[in-house]
Design a protein around this motif. Structure first.
Motif, mmCIF file in Angstrom:
data_model
loop_
_atom_site.group_PDB
_atom_site.id
_atom_site.type_symbol
_atom_site.label_atom_id
_atom_site.label_comp_id
_atom_site.label_asym_id
_atom_site.label_seq_id
_atom_site.Cartn_x
_atom_site.Cartn_y
_atom_site.Cartn_z
ATOM 1 N N ALA A 126 0.823 -1.212 0.000
ATOM 2 C CA ALA A 126 0.000 0.000 0.000
ATOM 3 C C ALA A 126 0.856 1.261 0.000
ATOM 4 O O ALA A 126 0.442 2.291 -0.545
ATOM 5 C CB ALA A 126 -0.934 0.000 1.210
ATOM 6 N N ILE A 127 2.057 1.199 0.584
ATOM 7 C CA ILE A 127 2.938 2.366 0.571
ATOM 8 C C ILE A 127 3.267 2.758 -0.860
ATOM 9 O O ILE A 127 3.146 3.924 -1.260
ATOM 10 C CB ILE A 127 4.232 2.080 1.357
ATOM 11 N N GLY A 128 3.693 1.786 -1.653
ATOM 12 C CA GLY A 128 3.992 2.074 -3.057
ATOM 13 C C GLY A 128 2.752 2.389 -3.855
ATOM 14 O O GLY A 128 2.760 3.271 -4.731
ATOM 15 N N GLU A 129 1.651 1.685 -3.558
ATOM 16 C CA GLU A 129 0.401 1.926 -4.285
ATOM 17 C C GLU A 129 -0.102 3.337 -4.038
ATOM 18 O O GLU A 129 -0.697 3.966 -4.921
ATOM 19 C CB GLU A 129 -0.646 0.907 -3.849
ATOM 20 N N LEU A 130 0.132 3.870 -2.839
ATOM 21 C CA LEU A 130 -0.290 5.229 -2.532
ATOM 22 C C LEU A 130 0.367 6.233 -3.464
ATOM 23 O O LEU A 130 -0.306 7.137 -3.995
ATOM 24 C CB LEU A 130 0.051 5.566 -1.079
ATOM 25 N N TYR A 131 1.666 6.105 -3.666
ATOM 26 C CA TYR A 131 2.365 7.006 -4.581
ATOM 27 C C TYR A 131 1.747 6.952 -5.971
ATOM 28 O O TYR A 131 1.545 7.983 -6.624
ATOM 29 C CB TYR A 131 3.847 6.631 -4.655
ATOM 30 N N ARG A 265 5.720 16.664 -3.369
ATOM 31 C CA ARG A 265 4.916 17.774 -3.903
ATOM 32 C C ARG A 265 4.730 17.616 -5.407
ATOM 33 O O ARG A 265 3.645 17.909 -5.934
ATOM 34 C CB ARG A 265 5.595 19.103 -3.559
ATOM 35 N N TRP A 266 5.759 17.179 -6.081
ATOM 36 C CA TRP A 266 5.614 16.943 -7.518
ATOM 37 C C TRP A 266 4.626 15.803 -7.776
ATOM 38 O O TRP A 266 3.863 15.830 -8.743
ATOM 39 C CB TRP A 266 6.969 16.609 -8.130
ATOM 40 N N THR A 267 4.638 14.792 -6.929
ATOM 41 C CA THR A 267 3.713 13.668 -7.083
ATOM 42 C C THR A 267 2.272 14.144 -6.958
ATOM 43 O O THR A 267 1.409 13.777 -7.768
ATOM 44 C CB THR A 267 4.012 12.595 -6.023
ATOM 45 N N TYR A 268 1.995 14.966 -5.952
ATOM 46 C CA TYR A 268 0.648 15.526 -5.802
ATOM 47 C C TYR A 268 0.282 16.403 -7.001
ATOM 48 O O TYR A 268 -0.855 16.376 -7.487
ATOM 49 C CB TYR A 268 0.558 16.360 -4.524
ATOM 50 N N SER A 283 9.411 17.330 -14.854
ATOM 51 C CA SER A 283 9.627 16.279 -15.845
ATOM 52 C C SER A 283 8.668 15.137 -15.522
ATOM 53 O O SER A 283 9.006 14.211 -14.768
ATOM 54 C CB SER A 283 11.083 15.795 -15.812
ATOM 55 N N VAL A 284 7.476 15.199 -16.070
ATOM 56 C CA VAL A 284 6.411 14.286 -15.693
ATOM 57 C C VAL A 284 6.773 12.843 -16.026
ATOM 58 O O VAL A 284 6.585 11.926 -15.210
ATOM 59 C CB VAL A 284 5.091 14.675 -16.391
ATOM 60 N N VAL A 289 8.095 7.357 -13.947
ATOM 61 C CA VAL A 289 8.923 6.150 -13.913
ATOM 62 C C VAL A 289 9.445 5.912 -12.497
ATOM 63 O O VAL A 289 9.448 4.780 -11.993
ATOM 64 C CB VAL A 289 10.095 6.255 -14.914
ATOM 65 N N LYS A 290 9.855 6.978 -11.834
ATOM 66 C CA LYS A 290 10.342 6.852 -10.454
ATOM 67 C C LYS A 290 9.230 6.388 -9.517
ATOM 68 O O LYS A 290 9.466 5.579 -8.613
ATOM 69 C CB LYS A 290 10.911 8.188 -9.974
ATOM 70 N N VAL A 291 8.023 6.887 -9.731
ATOM 71 C CA VAL A 291 6.901 6.503 -8.881
ATOM 72 C C VAL A 291 6.611 5.010 -9.021
ATOM 73 O O VAL A 291 6.429 4.293 -8.017
ATOM 74 C CB VAL A 291 5.653 7.340 -9.222
ATOM 75 N N TYR A 292 6.575 4.517 -10.254
ATOM 76 C CA TYR A 292 6.309 3.088 -10.448
ATOM 77 C C TYR A 292 7.500 2.243 -9.998
ATOM 78 O O TYR A 292 7.323 1.086 -9.585
ATOM 79 C CB TYR A 292 5.950 2.809 -11.903
ATOM 80 N N MET A 293 8.695 2.791 -10.060
ATOM 81 C CA MET A 293 9.860 2.104 -9.524
ATOM 82 C C MET A 293 9.725 1.949 -8.008
ATOM 83 O O MET A 293 10.054 0.898 -7.443
ATOM 84 C CB MET A 293 11.141 2.863 -9.858
ATOM 85 N N ILE A 294 9.237 2.993 -7.340
ATOM 86 C CA ILE A 294 9.010 2.916 -5.894
ATOM 87 C C ILE A 294 7.978 1.833 -5.575
ATOM 88 O O ILE A 294 8.137 1.056 -4.622
ATOM 89 C CB ILE A 294 8.552 4.287 -5.352
ATOM 90 N N SER A 295 6.926 1.770 -6.365
ATOM 91 C CA SER A 295 5.914 0.734 -6.152
ATOM 92 C C SER A 295 6.528 -0.655 -6.305
ATOM 93 O O SER A 295 6.265 -1.560 -5.500
ATOM 94 C CB SER A 295 4.762 0.917 -7.143
#
Length: 397
Positions: A126-131, A265-268, A283-284, A289-295
């Motif tokens: 859920a931590i990664g899914e939240l991002y 903040r960029w994620t939001y 740089s969206v 890519v970083k967000v899905y890497m975190i997941s």
């Protein structure tokens, strides 16, 4: 510095062109790009929520209105956020009390520790899914990645069982590496091939599940050193285990990043308005890519944690966990429309879900009803969000 004339009756200031002006502040980014920038709106936005000119462009340091982390939310919005989290905590306490009355064994120390231990699997995902959900995306592959990471990590650790410590280190590195690779592939499919997150992660779910079954032929991977099971199940201080400690630490770290860091903040901002975020200099594609890497990273960690808890690499572990993780995030207040969500609410949602399912089992309900209950909870949470969104009553989380 003269920036042009303005209408004294409307009190509207012209937007500064970053190509011509290389100093001072730009108007707030995000939703303000499509709305008049008036003095009244300026007074509502703190200085920390404005972009600075760096190298001829606006560097976004803030979010559109309504999407800011709790550290910069207006007092009223912070109060609403705390009120919602308080309601979740009350619901959690009420659930524990009800099941405690039904079966006194439910509130025993052993059962509470066991329930907390079981909740770590969903909580880590859920931590990664939240991002991902905050960016208005979805990751359906986290459960399959967990299973694949756990199996491959168990294989690597089993080959080094003669050296238990080295086996655990290598197993953890392999499991986490598998998760990161799968997460990056998800992100690249979304931003490079322009595949929707639903389809891209659904494809990864199928691929990861298939590879797991091919590697194991559907049977558990054993041969792990005894140290693995000892590390995953040893209780210290009467209430803590390694999975619980790892989950709490990661929730705090990634919660601080999401709520107080530039990355968060960029994620939001991306989840609130991707086009405005791109225009404000984010740089969206790289960020997604970083967000899905975190997941994927969190799914890999979860795979290793589950492997040590079970003492084997199970090919069926992680099945339907993506449903549970998404449910925990949505129950915690995140919006599937993006731009909303908090780590505290997500963790409470994960624990609430685990407590509810554990209570049903202790009460004699068949475990097959777990998926039914999880699906119903997700449906109810989404329906409430949809009604609130249509009525304009959705509160910031």
């Amino acid at each position: 510095m003269a920036v042009g004339s303005c209408d004294p009756h409307r009190r509207e200031f012209p937007v500064i062109n970053p190509e011509k002006e290389n100093r001072g502040f730009l108007p707030p980014v995000g939703s303000f790009l499509s709305k008049p920038y008036t003095a009244d709106r300026e007074r509502q936005v703190p200085m920390s929520m404005r972009g600075r000119l760096v190298k001829g462009r606006a560097t976004p340091v803030v979010l559109p209105v309504g999407t800011a982390p709790s550290s910069i939310l207006a007092p009223g919005r912070r109060a609403a956020k705390l009120r919602q989290e308080g309601i979740l905590l009350a619901a959690l306490a009420l659930t524990i009390i009800v099941f405690g009355v039904v079966n006194a064994h439910f509130v025993s120390r052993f059962n509470l520790v066991s329930t907390a231990q079981d909740s770590t699997e969903v909580a880590l995902l859920a931590i990664g899914e939240l991002y991902v959900i905050v960016t208005a995306g979805i990751d359906l592959s986290v459960g399959a990645i967990l299973g694949l990471a756990g199996v491959v990590g168990a294989m690597a650790a089993g080959n080094l069982s003669a050296n238990p410590v080295l086996a655990l280190i290598v197993g953890a590195a392999v499991a986490i590496g598998i998760g990161i690779v799968c997460g990056v592939i998800n992100g690249l499919m979304i931003v490079r091939l322009r595949i929707t997150p639903f389809v891209a992660t659904l494809a990864m779910l199928g691929v990861a599940t298939g590879i797991t079954l091919v590697l194991t032929s559907g049977v558990d991977v054993g041969g792990l050193p005894a140290l693995a099971s000892s590390v995953g199940n040893h209780i210290f201080l009467d209430v803590l285990t390694m999975p619980i400690v790892v989950t709490v630490v990661l929730a705090i770290v990634f919660g601080l990043i999401l709520q107080g860091g530039v990355f968060g903040r960029w994620t939001y901002a991306i989840g609130s308005d991707m086009r405005a975020a791109r225009q404000s200099g984010i740089s969206v594609r790289r960020h997604l890519v970083k967000v899905y890497m975190i997941s994927g990273l969190l799914a890999g960690i979860a795979g290793f944690v589950v492997m040590t808890r079970l003492g084997v690499g199970s090919p069926v572990e992680g099945a339907n966990d993506e449903l549970s993780a998404i449910t925990a995030v949505v129950i915690g207040g995140a919006s599937l429309f993006g731009g909303r969500g908090s780590m505290v609410g997500t963790m409470i949602g994960a624990v609430l879900l685990s407590v509810l399912l554990s209570g049903l089992i202790i009460s004699g309900v068949q475990p097959y009803w777990q998926t039914v209950v999880t699906g119903l909870m997700l449906a109810v949470a989404v329906i409430i969000q949809t009604i609130g969104r249509r009525g304009g009553r959705e509160e910031v989380m």
